[in-house]
Every structure is written in C-alpha cells, then in structure tokens.
Design a protein around this motif. Structure first.
Motif, PDB file in Angstrom:
ATOM      1  N   ILE A 144      12.382  61.839  50.289  1.00  0.00           N
ATOM      2  CA  ILE A 144      11.050  61.412  50.750  1.00  0.00           C
ATOM      3  C   ILE A 144      10.139  62.618  50.905  1.00  0.00           C
ATOM      4  CG2 ILE A 144       9.795  60.209  52.567  1.00  0.00           C
ATOM      5  CD1 ILE A 144      12.416  58.747  53.189  1.00  0.00           C
ATOM      6  N   GLU A 145      10.655  63.690  51.494  1.00  0.00           N
ATOM      7  CA  GLU A 145       9.834  64.884  51.710  1.00  0.00           C
ATOM      8  C   GLU A 145       9.376  65.483  50.384  1.00  0.00           C
ATOM      9  OE1 GLU A 145      12.420  67.250  54.091  1.00  0.00           O
ATOM     10  OE2 GLU A 145      11.708  66.380  55.977  1.00  0.00           O
ATOM     11  N   GLN A 146      10.250  65.413  49.365  1.00  0.00           N
ATOM     12  CA  GLN A 146       9.869  65.907  48.054  1.00  0.00           C
ATOM     13  C   GLN A 146       8.778  65.027  47.437  1.00  0.00           C
ATOM     14  OE1 GLN A 146      13.085  66.156  45.277  1.00  0.00           O
ATOM     15  NE2 GLN A 146      11.852  67.072  43.659  1.00  0.00           N
ATOM     16  N   ALA A 147       8.910  63.717  47.602  1.00  0.00           N
ATOM     17  CA  ALA A 147       7.917  62.784  47.051  1.00  0.00           C
ATOM     18  C   ALA A 147       6.574  62.929  47.738  1.00  0.00           C
ATOM     19  CB  ALA A 147       8.417  61.349  47.188  1.00  0.00           C
ATOM     20  N   GLU A 148       6.577  63.306  49.019  1.00  0.00           N
ATOM     21  CA  GLU A 148       5.329  63.404  49.775  1.00  0.00           C
ATOM     22  C   GLU A 148       4.784  64.829  49.832  1.00  0.00           C
ATOM     23  OE1 GLU A 148       5.432  61.604  53.565  1.00  0.00           O
ATOM     24  OE2 GLU A 148       6.036  59.643  52.828  1.00  0.00           O
ATOM     25  N   HIS A 149       5.447  65.771  49.130  1.00  0.00           N
ATOM     26  CA  HIS A 149       4.946  67.145  49.046  1.00  0.00           C
ATOM     27  C   HIS A 149       4.765  67.770  50.431  1.00  0.00           C
ATOM     28  CE1 HIS A 149       4.112  66.228  44.812  1.00  0.00           C
ATOM     29  NE2 HIS A 149       3.609  65.092  45.247  1.00  0.00           N
ATOM     30  N   ILE A 150       5.788  67.606  51.270  1.00  0.00           N
ATOM     31  CA  ILE A 150       5.682  68.063  52.653  1.00  0.00           C
ATOM     32  C   ILE A 150       5.602  69.579  52.752  1.00  0.00           C
ATOM     33  CG2 ILE A 150       7.015  68.114  54.808  1.00  0.00           C
ATOM     34  CD1 ILE A 150       6.847  65.305  54.669  1.00  0.00           C
ATOM     35  N   ASN A 167       9.908  51.845  46.811  1.00  0.00           N
ATOM     36  CA  ASN A 167      10.745  52.636  45.910  1.00  0.00           C
ATOM     37  C   ASN A 167      10.043  53.897  45.431  1.00  0.00           C
ATOM     38  OD1 ASN A 167      13.229  52.972  44.456  1.00  0.00           O
ATOM     39  ND2 ASN A 167      12.157  52.422  42.577  1.00  0.00           N
ATOM     40  N   ALA A 168       9.032  54.345  46.147  1.00  0.00           N
ATOM     41  CA  ALA A 168       8.287  55.536  45.729  1.00  0.00           C
ATOM     42  C   ALA A 168       9.173  56.770  45.659  1.00  0.00           C
ATOM     43  CB  ALA A 168       7.122  55.788  46.687  1.00  0.00           C
ATOM     44  N   ASP A 169      10.255  56.797  46.445  1.00  0.00           N
ATOM     45  CA  ASP A 169      11.176  57.937  46.433  1.00  0.00           C
ATOM     46  C   ASP A 169      12.488  57.602  45.727  1.00  0.00           C
ATOM     47  OD1 ASP A 169      12.173  56.153  48.241  1.00  0.00           O
ATOM     48  OD2 ASP A 169      12.521  57.603  49.839  1.00  0.00           O
ATOM     49  N   GLY A 170      12.541  56.440  45.049  1.00  0.00           N
ATOM     50  CA  GLY A 170      13.721  56.075  44.284  1.00  0.00           C
ATOM     51  C   GLY A 170      14.896  55.567  45.096  1.00  0.00           C
ATOM     52  N   GLN A 171      14.657  55.096  46.327  1.00  0.00           N
ATOM     53  CA  GLN A 171      15.763  54.670  47.184  1.00  0.00           C
ATOM     54  C   GLN A 171      15.713  53.181  47.536  1.00  0.00           C
ATOM     55  OE1 GLN A 171      17.233  57.619  50.215  1.00  0.00           O
ATOM     56  NE2 GLN A 171      15.156  58.416  50.025  1.00  0.00           N
TER      57      GLN A 171
END
Length: 442
Positions: free
Chosen positions: A227-233, A408-412
């Motif tokens: 999730i953190e990778q998908a949201e560019h934290i 499913n924005a983070d593939g989970q």
C-alpha cells in the motif's frame, strides 16, 4: 438445453475456478452461441457488436485510473490517512474503543457516499477509484476486512435505485419498472414502487448486517508495504500539490455531474494536475499509463461483459428460458414466484445490468402473474426484484467491478473471491428470499 443458462453457469464456474473473468466470459459466450445453433461467425459478430457498449465505460475507468495515480502523487492520500490515524493517537497508541468507532465511522461514511452517488450527486461508480485507494492505508492499519467494504459499497450502489425514486432510482422504478409493467398490461396508476420494493430492500439491509456483524467482523491483515508503495509514501509533498489535488477532485465531480461523462470529468481533473505543474508535463504520459495499468483488468472485463450480454440476447433463448420456467408452474403461486426470481437472477448475472433486464422479462412476467392471481403490488415487487437480483454478485456488473477497482489498487483484493462471492452470498440470497416474501404477502 438452454443456451443462456449454460453460458451464465459456465461463466460463473470458470470464474470461481480462477480463470480470469474476461476469458471466462469469452469462452462462455462462444459455448452459449454453439448450444443455440449459432456458427462461429454469427457469434463473433454478436460479440463484436456488444463490446462497443462497454468501451465507453472502460475508457472512463482508464482515465479515472490515471487521475487516481495523479492524486496519490499529490500527497493527498497520505495526508488523509495520517490525519485519520492521528485523530486517534497514532498507530502505536490506538485503543480498542477508538478503533471500533473509527472502523464503523469509515464504513458508514463510505455507505453514505455510495448511496449519495445514486441520487444526491448521481455520479454512480466514478467516486470509487478516486476515494477508496487513499483510504487503503487507514483500512489496513485498522485491519478492516476489504470484503466487508466491498459489501458496503455494493449495498450503497444497488439498494438506493431499487427503493428510492430519486436519481437513478427514479429511472429504475418509474421510467423502467413501472413503465414496462404498464406496457405489459398491468394498470399501474396508484401503485407506489417504494411500497412494492420495501421488503426486497429490507432483504438487502439484512444481508449487509450479516456481513458486518458476523461474517467479516474479525480483523484481517494486508501487506502494508504494498500500500505504501502504491501511495508513494516515501515522497515529499507541497501545500500547492494538496490544494491542486482537492481542486482537481471537485472539478472532476462537477464536470461529471453536469456533463454526465466520467471520461470528461477524469480528463479535466488530470489536465488540471498537468497545467499547474503538480504532474510535470514530461511525466504525465507515464502517470496516465500507470493508471491505465491499474484499471486495465476492470476495463477489459467491462468490454467482455458487453459482448457476452449481446451474445446471450442474440441466441434467442431468453424467451425460452422464461417460458420454460412458466411451464413448470401450474397454479402454484409460491413455486411461480421462486422460479421467476431465479430466472431474473440468471439473466441479470449474465447481462450485468438490472436496468437492461426489466424490459426483457416484463412482457412475459406480467401476463403470467396476472393469470396466476398475483396482486398488482406483488407483480411490481416480483418484476423489480427479478431485475435487481444478480446486480450484486455478478462478475460483469459495475456494482461489483466498481468496488474491486478501488479496493485492488495495491493488488491485494481479488474480484471473484473478495467482491463477487461475498456480495452474491450476502445480497442475492437475502434478496431472493425477501422478493419471494413480497410476492406472497403483498
């Protein structure tokens, strides 16, 4: 052997067996065409004719995906997540009571927004790819089961139009349901669609409560790193980017609301990011491609679903399915109500749209129900429920594809196991029972 029934069942079996939903629909469409006696060329022509109907929605989701990625790059999702977590003392100091109330407040808020998307601000599923991905971090910190979130969103997308005569509900209940029932020979003057659909709507509510209070009440863990990778934290964000993100969201909603186009709404929001420099012009192509990748699966499923629905209609077996069910009925009203609802379930799960099912079944259902002695209110309830059955729980419905697109924005989050099956169990089964009760008691 009925081609429609075989095609829908085969599509569902293949999807549950983990063949991709898009491929399942294509295989089932050609099998259905073969059973109906159609040659390959005829089936392919019908399929190609149908896929044009899903292209607009697929394009909308591709642009919404790019818009959602642009929002994530602005830092607004991370800020939103941090503000919510900070409000309860941060992730290391959460109390059980705080977590409980925040979980329920988040679910209630999503449901209110989903309900509002059908009437107050009739943007339907356009809000999901924009609003839900930023909340995935919060959901994960709270160990909120996304299957429950999918049920909440689907409830908010389906129940309002089948009960409240406002927005999309006015189209379904008045322009489609009552209009087609009236055209089929039933006097609808003085009939309240809300009264007819009250018991079925109660069935939807019962299904939601079962999901929330029993089935998915336990915590569920997800990979936080994904999730953190998908949201560019790991990036730093400016106040300018946050303000532009907020303005872009408002602009996208306003354009969608007044022009009735998700494509133009998403495009307007994305162009604002580019024009203000929040997304550099040279990076805009890559951002849009990333968003298209995120939504590609959903878009292709929508395209394939339109082709599948067109093949089902072209087979000519819809009428034989309905008439075949009616031949079993005799004078048994209880059996008649059940079989007619089951036919509606099969048709809507195949077509993917309750709005398209009503015109198909009303012309046959209404004379049959009048002959069997159902009251006018019961007939409206029966036809309306038969049309709505299968909207939740259909792999081809935007009421399930929409929630999957956001969750499913983070593939989970798997479309079949985490959205389709949960919504089928918790909504179609209670709705089937409630529709039958409505037909018998009204």
């Amino acid at each position: 052997m009925n081609a429609v029934l075989v095609a829908v069942v085969l599509m569902l079996v293949l999807s549950v067996a983990r063949l991709h939903v898009m491929l399942s629909m294509i295989v089932a469409a050609f099998v259905g065409g073969w059973i109906a006696g159609m040659d390959i060329e005829t089936t392919l022509k019908a399929f190609n004719t149908g896929i044009g109907g899903g292209a607009g929605i697929a394009l909308s989701y591709a642009l919404l995906g790019g818009f959602a990625v642009a929002i994530s790059l602005s830092g607004l999702p991370h800020l939103l997540a941090q503000k919510i977590l900070t409000s309860i003392g941060g992730e290391q100091h959460q109390r059980d009571s705080d977590t409980f109330w925040l979980r329920n407040a988040l679910l209630l808020g999503l449901m209110v927004i989903a309900v509002s998307s059908q009437n107050i601000i009739p943007i339907h599923i356009a809000f999901i790819p924009i609003l839900v991905p930023p909340l995935l971090l919060v959901m994960t910190r709270l160990q909120l089961d996304r299957r429950l979130v999918a049920c909440v969103l689907t409830f908010g997308l389906v129940t309002p139009y089948m009960f409240l005569p406002i927005g999309f509900g006015n189209i379904y209940l008045n322009d489609i349901l009552l209009a087609n029932v009236g055209s089929a020979g039933l006097e609808t003057k003085g009939i309240s669609a809300m009264s007819a659909m009250g018991i079925p709507a109660l069935g939807m509510l019962i299904g939601l409560l079962i999901a929330a209070l029993y089935t998915y009440r336990k915590p569920r863990s997800y990979d936080l790193a994904a999730i953190e990778q998908a949201e560019h934290i790991d990036q730093e964000f400016s106040a300018k980017s946050l303000w532009v993100a907020a303005a872009a969201i408002v602009l996208a909603f306003v354009v969608q609301l007044y022009l009735g186009s998700m494509v133009l709404g998403a495009m307007a929001g994305f162009l604002l990011f580019s024009a203000t420099g929040v997304i550099r012009w040279k990076d805009s192509d890559g951002v849009l491609v990333d968003g298209m990748k995120m939504m590609a699966s959903i878009g292709f499923i929508m395209i394939a679903a339109s082709g599948f629905a067109e093949v089902i209609k072209t087979t000519g077996h819809i009428d034989s399915l309905v008439n075949g069910a009616s031949s079993w009925l005799g004078d048994n009203k209880a059996l008649a109500a059940f079989l007619l609802l089951m036919v509606g379930l099969v048709l809507t799960m195949g077509i993917g749209s309750s709005f398209s099912t009503i015109p198909i079944i009303a012309a046959i259902y209404v004379p049959l129900c009048i002959q069997l002695g159902f009251s006018p209110l019961a007939i409206v309830a029966l036809v309306g429920t038969a049309g709505a059955l299968g909207d939740a729980g259909s792999p081809a419905s935007d009421s399930t594809l929409g929630p999957t697109a956001g969750l499913n924005a983070d593939g989970q989050h798997n479309h079949m196991t985490d959205t389709v099956i949960p919504t089928f169990i918790h909504f179609n089964l209670p709705l089937l029972a409630a529709g039958w009760v409505a037909a018998m008691v009204l």
